[in-house]
Every structure is written in C-alpha cells, then in structure tokens.
Design a protein around this motif. Structure first.
Motif, PDB file in Angstrom:
ATOM      1  N   HIS A  55      14.160  40.533  55.825  1.00 56.93           N
ATOM      2  CA  HIS A  55      13.709  41.822  55.782  1.00 56.93           C
ATOM      3  C   HIS A  55      14.326  42.925  55.068  1.00 56.93           C
ATOM      4  O   HIS A  55      13.781  43.834  54.189  1.00 56.93           O
ATOM      5  CB  HIS A  55      12.915  41.821  57.105  1.00 56.93           C
ATOM      6  CG  HIS A  55      11.728  40.852  57.534  1.00 56.93           C
ATOM      7  ND1 HIS A  55      11.521  40.731  58.839  1.00 56.93           N
ATOM      8  CD2 HIS A  55      11.105  39.816  56.786  1.00 56.93           C
ATOM      9  CE1 HIS A  55      10.804  39.849  58.890  1.00 56.93           C
ATOM     10  NE2 HIS A  55      10.573  39.084  57.650  1.00 56.93           N
ATOM     11  N   TYR A  56      15.402  43.104  55.903  1.00 57.49           N
ATOM     12  CA  TYR A  56      16.215  44.180  55.523  1.00 57.49           C
ATOM     13  C   TYR A  56      16.621  44.164  54.016  1.00 57.49           C
ATOM     14  O   TYR A  56      16.947  45.162  53.424  1.00 57.49           O
ATOM     15  CB  TYR A  56      17.209  44.390  56.529  1.00 57.49           C
ATOM     16  CG  TYR A  56      18.367  45.629  56.375  1.00 57.49           C
ATOM     17  CD1 TYR A  56      17.723  46.904  56.605  1.00 57.49           C
ATOM     18  CD2 TYR A  56      19.585  45.355  56.132  1.00 57.49           C
ATOM     19  CE1 TYR A  56      18.507  48.010  56.671  1.00 57.49           C
ATOM     20  CE2 TYR A  56      20.270  46.598  56.089  1.00 57.49           C
ATOM     21  CZ  TYR A  56      19.715  47.998  56.221  1.00 57.49           C
ATOM     22  OH  TYR A  56      20.796  49.043  56.188  1.00 57.49           O
ATOM     23  N   ALA A  57      16.922  42.798  53.559  1.00 59.26           N
ATOM     24  CA  ALA A  57      17.328  42.781  52.168  1.00 59.26           C
ATOM     25  C   ALA A  57      16.388  43.288  51.195  1.00 59.26           C
ATOM     26  O   ALA A  57      16.644  43.669  50.027  1.00 59.26           O
ATOM     27  CB  ALA A  57      17.549  41.497  51.744  1.00 59.26           C
ATOM     28  N   ARG A  58      15.304  43.619  51.533  1.00 63.85           N
ATOM     29  CA  ARG A  58      14.129  43.973  50.436  1.00 63.85           C
ATOM     30  C   ARG A  58      14.555  45.557  50.085  1.00 63.85           C
ATOM     31  O   ARG A  58      14.087  46.189  48.996  1.00 63.85           O
ATOM     32  CB  ARG A  58      12.741  44.076  51.345  1.00 63.85           C
ATOM     33  CG  ARG A  58      12.137  42.867  51.675  1.00 63.85           C
ATOM     34  CD  ARG A  58      11.122  42.877  52.502  1.00 63.85           C
ATOM     35  NE  ARG A  58      10.517  41.647  53.103  1.00 63.85           N
ATOM     36  CZ  ARG A  58       9.682  41.412  53.898  1.00 63.85           C
ATOM     37  NH1 ARG A  58       9.171  42.518  54.513  1.00 63.85           N
ATOM     38  NH2 ARG A  58       9.394  40.381  54.394  1.00 63.85           N
ATOM     39  N   ALA A  59      15.486  46.309  50.731  1.00 62.24           N
ATOM     40  CA  ALA A  59      15.788  47.605  50.578  1.00 62.24           C
ATOM     41  C   ALA A  59      17.025  47.661  49.510  1.00 62.24           C
ATOM     42  O   ALA A  59      17.442  48.726  49.371  1.00 62.24           O
ATOM     43  CB  ALA A  59      15.992  48.317  51.763  1.00 62.24           C
ATOM     44  N   PHE A  60      17.430  46.615  49.144  1.00 60.84           N
ATOM     45  CA  PHE A  60      18.655  46.426  48.311  1.00 60.84           C
ATOM     46  C   PHE A  60      18.570  45.621  47.362  1.00 60.84           C
ATOM     47  O   PHE A  60      17.527  44.856  46.934  1.00 60.84           O
ATOM     48  CB  PHE A  60      19.823  45.486  49.454  1.00 60.84           C
ATOM     49  CG  PHE A  60      20.333  46.392  50.440  1.00 60.84           C
ATOM     50  CD1 PHE A  60      21.555  47.264  50.196  1.00 60.84           C
ATOM     51  CD2 PHE A  60      19.462  46.328  51.563  1.00 60.84           C
ATOM     52  CE1 PHE A  60      22.041  47.658  51.391  1.00 60.84           C
ATOM     53  CE2 PHE A  60      19.949  47.056  52.680  1.00 60.84           C
ATOM     54  CZ  PHE A  60      21.176  47.882  52.454  1.00 60.84           C
ATOM     55  N   ASP A  61      19.154  45.761  46.246  1.00 65.00           N
ATOM     56  CA  ASP A  61      18.996  45.163  44.937  1.00 65.00           C
ATOM     57  C   ASP A  61      19.685  43.869  44.877  1.00 65.00           C
ATOM     58  O   ASP A  61      18.893  43.098  44.208  1.00 65.00           O
ATOM     59  CB  ASP A  61      19.807  46.021  43.844  1.00 65.00           C
ATOM     60  CG  ASP A  61      19.475  47.248  43.505  1.00 65.00           C
ATOM     61  OD1 ASP A  61      18.227  47.569  43.683  1.00 65.00           O
ATOM     62  OD2 ASP A  61      20.343  48.115  43.260  1.00 65.00           O
ATOM     63  N   ILE A  62      20.462  43.449  45.756  1.00 68.23           N
ATOM     64  CA  ILE A  62      21.026  42.117  45.527  1.00 68.23           C
ATOM     65  C   ILE A  62      21.748  41.910  46.952  1.00 68.23           C
ATOM     66  O   ILE A  62      22.269  42.782  47.627  1.00 68.23           O
ATOM     67  CB  ILE A  62      21.815  41.765  44.425  1.00 68.23           C
ATOM     68  CG1 ILE A  62      22.136  40.295  44.402  1.00 68.23           C
ATOM     69  CG2 ILE A  62      22.988  42.664  44.484  1.00 68.23           C
ATOM     70  CD1 ILE A  62      22.900  39.826  43.065  1.00 68.23           C
ATOM     71  N   THR A  63      21.794  40.633  47.566  1.00 69.24           N
ATOM     72  CA  THR A  63      22.350  40.431  48.732  1.00 69.24           C
ATOM     73  C   THR A  63      23.652  39.169  48.376  1.00 69.24           C
ATOM     74  O   THR A  63      23.395  38.246  47.850  1.00 69.24           O
ATOM     75  CB  THR A  63      21.556  39.632  49.874  1.00 69.24           C
ATOM     76  OG1 THR A  63      20.668  40.761  50.200  1.00 69.24           O
ATOM     77  CG2 THR A  63      22.473  39.220  51.168  1.00 69.24           C
ATOM     78  N   VAL A  64      24.742  39.347  49.054  1.00 73.89           N
ATOM     79  CA  VAL A  64      25.847  38.394  48.646  1.00 73.89           C
ATOM     80  C   VAL A  64      26.117  37.655  50.215  1.00 73.89           C
ATOM     81  O   VAL A  64      26.131  38.107  50.971  1.00 73.89           O
ATOM     82  CB  VAL A  64      27.187  39.074  48.466  1.00 73.89           C
ATOM     83  CG1 VAL A  64      28.358  38.207  48.081  1.00 73.89           C
ATOM     84  CG2 VAL A  64      26.918  40.155  47.082  1.00 73.89           C
ATOM     85  N   LEU A  65      26.138  36.146  49.592  1.00 77.11           N
ATOM     86  CA  LEU A  65      26.285  35.241  50.693  1.00 77.11           C
ATOM     87  C   LEU A  65      26.989  33.963  50.476  1.00 77.11           C
ATOM     88  O   LEU A  65      27.045  33.828  48.960  1.00 77.11           O
ATOM     89  CB  LEU A  65      24.695  34.682  51.002  1.00 77.11           C
ATOM     90  CG  LEU A  65      23.661  35.622  51.954  1.00 77.11           C
ATOM     91  CD1 LEU A  65      22.291  35.010  51.974  1.00 77.11           C
ATOM     92  CD2 LEU A  65      24.208  36.223  53.594  1.00 77.11           C
ATOM     93  N   GLY A  66      27.556  33.373  51.197  1.00 78.40           N
ATOM     94  CA  GLY A  66      28.448  32.353  51.143  1.00 78.40           C
ATOM     95  C   GLY A  66      27.526  31.103  50.867  1.00 78.40           C
ATOM     96  O   GLY A  66      26.320  31.066  51.377  1.00 78.40           O
TER      97      GLY A  66
END
Length: 278
Positions: free
Chosen positions: A109-120
């Motif tokens: 849900h929080y990632a909706r406020a960001f342009d991209i999320t970095v994960l392994g």
C-alpha cells in the motif's frame, strides 16, 4: 521517477539491494526512502501450533529489528556520500520511514506513493528476500518493482531489454519504465514466435518507442516451447542487457504456481535487474 522506496530486512541480498537502489538514485537524481519490514502477522496464533520463528511478535524484538534496519540503511547511504533529505531538498538524497516494522501488505500500500520500489530477488530459502513482499508490492502498489539479483550490477539500464508479449501488463510496464528507457544507450525489444497474447507486434511497439526519441532494435526469436522465462533471461544476457523490462503475471498467479510461467521463472532465477509491474 524521482521517488524510490527501499524496504529493508536482514537477508543475504540486502547489500546488493542497497547498491542497486543507489545506482538507480544516482541515475535519476532521486530520493531514496528506507523502511523496516517483516512478514505479515498470521491471522491467528495458537500456542499448540508450531509456526516457525515468531520472535518478531515481541515488541522489544520488533523495536530492535527496526532500529538495526535504520542504522544499516543510514550507515550505507552516509558512507556513499548521499545527503540526508531536508525540507525542500531536491536531487539525490535519502530518508527513513520511522515507526514499527511494516508488514508486507503495508509495503504494497505504501509503495503507491513512490515511483518505484527496489527489492531483492525472492526465494523460499531462509535468509533470502521473501516472495510475499514482492507479490504484495507487484499486486497492490500499482507501481513498478526493480528486482535485484544476488550480484549487484556495475551499470543499470545502459542496455535495456524489453520482453514483449503484447499484454496489457507489459504495455503498462514499458510505460512506467520510460524514464529509464529514455536514458538507455541501447533498447532492444525481444519477442518469441507463437508466445504471448494477441496484441501489437514488436514492430508496432518499436515505432511507438522511436516516436518518443528512443533508438530501438528488435529481435524475433524462435518459439521457447514452454520455457519462456529461461529464453528471456538467456536473450537478455546474450544481448548484454543490464536491465530487463517485463510485465508480471500475464497468466494468473495461481496458474503460474501450478504450471509455472515466465514471471515465476524470472523472479527466482534472474541474474540481471528486472523492472516489473502488473
């Protein structure tokens, strides 16, 4: 693509994740925000049922893990000369989301406020990034995920390879990837004979990208005969790609779980960074 979310958890890929997130931040002159994460709480807990390590339920353990994640993230960014974000600061900077450990659903849900999320790159093995974090972010955020392999890349997006299966998911992913594609020295659109769904051809996509100022090559390859994920990764490596762009879960997640699929194979096996969206 200036706002980058970096979920932080103790696992074997956290250093490659931080290094790749910084590569992305430097490339885009962006803001990197770290947050401490943990598995979702079970819907119920019975004392007579063994559910593995439940130490994260203890408030003091949660506080310690969140603090360790913060220290690790801030120490890395400071050592790399990244300034801490301040009021009104623009350009490369970092910050930290305070508070308790965030569960996977919240990350999505929080990632909706960001342009991209970095994960392994996820794995079911212990001390690796967890598949539920990746799935929650892909399905709930509406934003792209950058998946990091076990070995961090020296470059990111110099040669971008688009795995084109003509699907809605891949079309959306290509649109979301445009800030990185616009920076690439080389963009290669790859499709496979008799693979994917009905839709625009590789030539159609190439023309559209060219109209947006990109220099585009196309490659049409033989039918992967049920091994699309393996064929996509092989093509990306052979083309010298340091970024793969692909839509996630054109088939349903359940179908991929039962029968396998390109997304599942790439999630578990990629050796290059992958930008995915659903």
């Amino acid at each position: 693509m200036k706002s980058i979310l970096v979920p932080v958890e103790e696992h074997l890929l956290i250093q490659p994740v931080l290094e790749t997130a910084l590569l992305l931040g430097r490339a885009l002159d962006g803001y990197l925000e770290g947050m401490a994460i943990t598995p979702d709480l079970p819907p119920y807990i019975a004392s007579d049922i063994a559910i593995g390590d439940i130490s994260f339920l203890d408030p003091e353990v949660r506080r310690q893990r969140a603090e360790a994640a913060r220290r690790g993230f801030e120490t890395f960014m400071t050592a790399q000369g990244v300034p801490q974000s301040g009021t009104g600061r623009s350009g490369l900077s970092f910050g930290w989301r305070g508070g308790d450990l965030a569960e996977d659903d919240f990350v999505g849900h929080y990632a909706r406020a960001f342009d991209i999320t970095v994960l392994g790159r996820p794995s079911d093995e212990s001390h690796h990034p967890r598949p539920p974090t990746v799935e929650a972010t892909l399905f709930e955020s509406g934003r792209p995920v950058l998946l990091v392999p076990q070995t961090p890349p020296a470059t990111l997006g110099t040669t971008a390879v688009i795995a084109w299966n003509r699907s809605t998911e891949t079309a959306r992913t290509v649109a979301l990837a445009m800030p990185l594609l616009a920076r690439a020295q080389r963009v290669v659109v790859v499709d496979f004979e008799d693979w994917g769904v009905s839709g625009p051809s590789v030539q159609d996509l190439s023309r559209s990208l060219t109209r947006n100022g990109l220099s585009v090559e196309t490659r049409s390859l033989p039918n992967p005969h049920g091994h699309a994920g393996e064929a996509i990764l092989s093509a990306t490596v052979s083309l010298g790609g340091d970024l793969l762009v692909k839509g996630a879960y054109t088939q349903s997640r359940l179908r991929q779980f039962i029968f396998g699929g390109a997304t599942s194979h790439i999630l578990l096996n990629t050796t290059v960074p992958v930008l995915m969206a659903h």
